[in-house]
Scaffold this motif. Sequence first.
Motif, PDB file in Angstrom:
ATOM      1  N   TYR A  27       0.777  -1.248  -0.072  1.00  0.00           N
ATOM      2  CA  TYR A  27      -0.038  -0.098   0.081  1.00  0.00           C
ATOM      3  C   TYR A  27       0.816   1.579   0.192  1.00  0.00           C
ATOM      4  O   TYR A  27       0.538   2.131  -0.475  1.00  0.00           O
ATOM      5  N   GLY A  28       1.644   1.484   0.641  1.00  0.00           N
ATOM      6  CA  GLY A  28       2.763   2.288   0.876  1.00  0.00           C
ATOM      7  C   GLY A  28       3.022   2.709  -0.467  1.00  0.00           C
ATOM      8  O   GLY A  28       4.190   3.500  -1.080  1.00  0.00           O
ATOM      9  N   LEU A  29       3.698   1.357  -1.201  1.00  0.00           N
ATOM     10  CA  LEU A  29       4.495   1.877  -2.864  1.00  0.00           C
ATOM     11  C   LEU A  29       3.642   2.022  -3.502  1.00  0.00           C
ATOM     12  O   LEU A  29       3.951   3.218  -4.116  1.00  0.00           O
ATOM     13  N   SER A  30       2.394   1.794  -3.345  1.00  0.00           N
ATOM     14  CA  SER A  30       1.837   2.479  -4.816  1.00  0.00           C
ATOM     15  C   SER A  30       1.615   4.082  -3.980  1.00  0.00           C
ATOM     16  O   SER A  30       1.041   4.723  -5.143  1.00  0.00           O
ATOM     17  N   SER A  31       1.545   3.980  -2.387  1.00  0.00           N
ATOM     18  CA  SER A  31       1.044   5.457  -2.193  1.00  0.00           C
ATOM     19  C   SER A  31       2.243   6.571  -2.680  1.00  0.00           C
ATOM     20  O   SER A  31       2.100   7.751  -2.861  1.00  0.00           O
ATOM     21  N   THR A  32       3.809   5.858  -3.058  1.00  0.00           N
ATOM     22  CA  THR A  32       4.750   6.200  -2.478  1.00  0.00           C
ATOM     23  C   THR A  32       4.400   7.121  -4.373  1.00  0.00           C
ATOM     24  O   THR A  32       5.199   8.198  -4.556  1.00  0.00           O
ATOM     25  N   VAL A  33       4.649   6.465  -5.182  1.00  0.00           N
ATOM     26  CA  VAL A  33       4.330   6.658  -6.512  1.00  0.00           C
ATOM     27  C   VAL A  33       3.412   7.643  -7.533  1.00  0.00           C
ATOM     28  O   VAL A  33       3.239   7.919  -7.927  1.00  0.00           O
ATOM     29  N   ALA A  58       5.168  19.988  -4.680  1.00  0.00           N
ATOM     30  CA  ALA A  58       4.293  19.855  -3.373  1.00  0.00           C
ATOM     31  C   ALA A  58       4.415  18.567  -3.515  1.00  0.00           C
ATOM     32  O   ALA A  58       3.410  16.885  -2.966  1.00  0.00           O
ATOM     33  N   SER A  59       3.802  17.613  -4.648  1.00  0.00           N
ATOM     34  CA  SER A  59       3.849  16.217  -4.608  1.00  0.00           C
ATOM     35  C   SER A  59       4.698  15.330  -4.660  1.00  0.00           C
ATOM     36  O   SER A  59       4.449  14.511  -4.517  1.00  0.00           O
ATOM     37  N   GLY A  60       5.521  16.182  -4.362  1.00  0.00           N
ATOM     38  CA  GLY A  60       6.880  15.189  -4.106  1.00  0.00           C
ATOM     39  C   GLY A  60       7.375  15.156  -2.897  1.00  0.00           C
ATOM     40  O   GLY A  60       7.623  14.153  -2.272  1.00  0.00           O
ATOM     41  N   MET A  61       7.017  16.093  -2.668  1.00  0.00           N
ATOM     42  CA  MET A  61       6.895  16.044  -1.202  1.00  0.00           C
ATOM     43  C   MET A  61       5.881  15.143  -0.689  1.00  0.00           C
ATOM     44  O   MET A  61       5.962  14.450   0.466  1.00  0.00           O
ATOM     45  N   LEU A  62       4.788  15.200  -0.842  1.00  0.00           N
ATOM     46  CA  LEU A  62       3.685  13.794  -0.809  1.00  0.00           C
ATOM     47  C   LEU A  62       4.286  12.273  -1.320  1.00  0.00           C
ATOM     48  O   LEU A  62       4.159  11.301  -0.172  1.00  0.00           O
ATOM     49  N   SER A  63       5.392  12.494  -1.916  1.00  0.00           N
ATOM     50  CA  SER A  63       5.593  10.910  -2.398  1.00  0.00           C
ATOM     51  C   SER A  63       6.832  10.639  -1.216  1.00  0.00           C
ATOM     52  O   SER A  63       7.179   9.518  -1.057  1.00  0.00           O
ATOM     53  N   ALA A  64       7.120  11.921  -1.311  1.00  0.00           N
ATOM     54  CA  ALA A  64       8.716  11.524  -0.103  1.00  0.00           C
ATOM     55  C   ALA A  64       8.232  10.925   1.394  1.00  0.00           C
ATOM     56  O   ALA A  64       7.678  10.700   2.102  1.00  0.00           O
ATOM     57  N   PHE A  65       6.861  11.410   2.170  1.00  0.00           N
ATOM     58  CA  PHE A  65       5.721  10.826   3.010  1.00  0.00           C
ATOM     59  C   PHE A  65       5.743   9.975   2.549  1.00  0.00           C
ATOM     60  O   PHE A  65       6.437   8.882   3.521  1.00  0.00           O
ATOM     61  N   LEU A  86       7.459   7.785   0.301  1.00  0.00           N
ATOM     62  CA  LEU A  86       8.711   6.806   0.480  1.00  0.00           C
ATOM     63  C   LEU A  86       8.444   6.330   2.118  1.00  0.00           C
ATOM     64  O   LEU A  86       9.514   5.508   2.696  1.00  0.00           O
ATOM     65  N   CYS A  87       8.956   7.399   3.331  1.00  0.00           N
ATOM     66  CA  CYS A  87       9.131   6.901   4.298  1.00  0.00           C
ATOM     67  C   CYS A  87       8.148   6.370   4.968  1.00  0.00           C
ATOM     68  O   CYS A  87       8.194   5.273   5.835  1.00  0.00           O
ATOM     69  N   PHE A  88       6.967   6.211   4.497  1.00  0.00           N
ATOM     70  CA  PHE A  88       6.203   5.439   5.507  1.00  0.00           C
ATOM     71  C   PHE A  88       6.577   3.902   4.133  1.00  0.00           C
ATOM     72  O   PHE A  88       5.990   2.868   5.702  1.00  0.00           O
ATOM     73  N   THR A  89       6.805   3.704   2.991  1.00  0.00           N
ATOM     74  CA  THR A  89       7.005   2.352   2.785  1.00  0.00           C
ATOM     75  C   THR A  89       7.724   1.812   3.450  1.00  0.00           C
ATOM     76  O   THR A  89       7.902   0.564   3.767  1.00  0.00           O
ATOM     77  N   PHE A  90       8.828   2.381   3.508  1.00  0.00           N
ATOM     78  CA  PHE A  90       9.947   1.607   3.701  1.00  0.00           C
ATOM     79  C   PHE A  90      10.686   1.644   5.646  1.00  0.00           C
ATOM     80  O   PHE A  90      10.637   0.434   6.033  1.00  0.00           O
ATOM     81  N   ALA A  91       8.957   2.467   6.028  1.00  0.00           N
ATOM     82  CA  ALA A  91       8.719   1.941   8.170  1.00  0.00           C
ATOM     83  C   ALA A  91       7.729   1.091   7.713  1.00  0.00           C
ATOM     84  O   ALA A  91       8.661   0.269   8.566  1.00  0.00           O
ATOM     85  N   ARG A  92       7.183   0.165   6.679  1.00  0.00           N
ATOM     86  CA  ARG A  92       6.595  -0.575   7.125  1.00  0.00           C
ATOM     87  C   ARG A  92       7.391  -1.878   6.267  1.00  0.00           C
ATOM     88  O   ARG A  92       7.087  -2.934   6.874  1.00  0.00           O
ATOM     89  N   LEU A  93       8.112  -1.698   5.334  1.00  0.00           N
ATOM     90  CA  LEU A  93       9.298  -2.620   5.795  1.00  0.00           C
ATOM     91  C   LEU A  93      10.237  -3.686   6.095  1.00  0.00           C
ATOM     92  O   LEU A  93      10.068  -4.310   6.794  1.00  0.00           O
ATOM     93  N   PHE A  94      10.309  -2.347   7.061  1.00  0.00           N
ATOM     94  CA  PHE A  94      11.474  -3.210   7.984  1.00  0.00           C
ATOM     95  C   PHE A  94      11.365  -2.458   9.658  1.00  0.00           C
ATOM     96  O   PHE A  94      11.718  -3.147  10.780  1.00  0.00           O
TER      97      PHE A  94
END
Length: 423
Positions: free
Chosen positions: A155-161, A262-269, A271-279
Motif C-alpha cells: 500500500y505504501g509502495l503505490s502510495s509513494t508513486v 508539492a506532489s514530490g513532498m507527498l511522495s517523500a512522505f 517513501l518514508c511511510f513505505t520503508f517504515a512498513r518494510l522494516f
Amino acid sequence: MAVQPQINTKQKSKTAASRNYALQLATVFVGFLIFGFSENIKGPAIPRMQMDFGLSEMQIGTLLSLNSLGYLIACSFTTFLTRKIGAKAVTLLAFGSMAASGILMYFTHSYPALSGSYFIMYLGNGMLEIALAVLAARIFVGNTGTMMNLAHFFYGLSSTVAPIIASGLMTVSIGGYTLDWRGMYLIMLSLSIIPMIPAILCRFPGEEQHDAARIPLVKLVRDPGIWLIVLILSFGVIAEMAVGGWLVNFLEKAYHWETTSASGMLSAFFLCFTFARLFAGPLTDKIGFTLSLIIFAGFSGVCTLAAIFTGEPGAFLFAAAGIGIAPIYPTVMALIAKKYRSSSDAAIAFIVTMLGIGSVFGNYLIGAIIDWGKKLFADGSESELSLLRGLQAGYSFIGICALLCAVASFFLYGYLKKRNELL
C-alpha cells in the motif's frame, strides 16, 4: 507397493497448497498495491477539482467526509455479505466497484456527480479493506506483525508513486485531448482488474473455528480493549489518510509551491511511510505491538507539529512523519489477529466500521478548522496571512490526532498488562 502413490498424492497436495498460498499472497499484496493508488491519487487531483467546480475548503472537506461515509457503509455490511456469498465474491465485487467508479468519474461534470462517483469508489474501498484484512488475518499465522506490515508495505509502495503518476497523467495529451484528473482516475482505477485474476484462480480460506468457538458480537462490544483499539485506529487513520488529501493543498497555498514540488513532498512522505512498513514489522514482533504503537504514533505527531511550527524550512518533517504513522494500521491488524483469533472477521469489521465514523468527522473537521482559522485571522477580507493561519490550524489537527493515537495506545498497554494479555 501402495506407498509410492500415497507419497505422490501428498506431494501433489502440498504443491497445490503452495500454489494456492502464492495466489492468496498475490491477491493480498497486489490488492493493497491497487488500494494505495485509489486512495492517494486524490492529492494532486483535488486542487484541480476545486478549480473546475469552484469549491471551498469546506466543500472539499464535505466531499471527503461523504467518501468516508461510503467507506463506513461498506464496512458495516461487508462481514454479513462475506458470510452470505464468501470473501472471494466480496473481494471481486470490491475491485469491480472501484473500476466502475473510474468510468463514472470520467464522465463527471458536476459536484453532485463527482460526490456520487467518489462514494461508489469508497464503497469498493470499504469492502476491499475488510476482505483483504480478513484474508490476511487467516493466512498470516506466523510472524503476524512482520507479514501484516509487509502486506501494507505494498500500500505504501503505490502510495509513494501515486501522486507523481497522477500529476504526470493529468498533463498527458492523447490526440489533442488532455487527460486531466478525469482521465487519470479512469486509467488508475481500471488497474483494479489486475488483482481480480489471482483472486479468481485461488481458494479463499474458510472459517478457522466452529461457530461455537466464536466470540459473540455482544461480548466483543463489552470489551474495553476493543474500544481502545477503535480509538487508536481512528486517530491513527485520520492522521494517515488526511495527509494524502491535504498536504499538497497545504504546500501549494501556504508556501506557494508548484504542484510538482508539492506532489514530490507527498511522495517523500509515502517513501518514508513505505520503508517504515518494510522494516518495522520485525521490530513490532520483537518489542510488542502495543509498545510499538506508543512509540510510532508519538513520533509522527511530534514531527507533524514541528513541521508546522518551524515553517517552510521544516517542511521535510511532513515527510518524516510518515515513518511513525506507517506501522500503526498493520500493527493494530496484527494485534487484532492475535487477540481475537477465533473471531477476527467480526472484530475487524466492528473496529473498521467504528473508525469509519471517525474518518467522516475527521475530514470534515479539518476543512471546518481551516475555514474557522481563516475567519479568525481575517482583517475584513481574506488575506494571505489569514489563509496561512487557517491552513496551519487545520493541518495541526492531523498532528494532534497522531498524539491522541499514542495516548490511547498507552492506556491499552496498561489495560492489557493488568490482564496479562500484553501483545
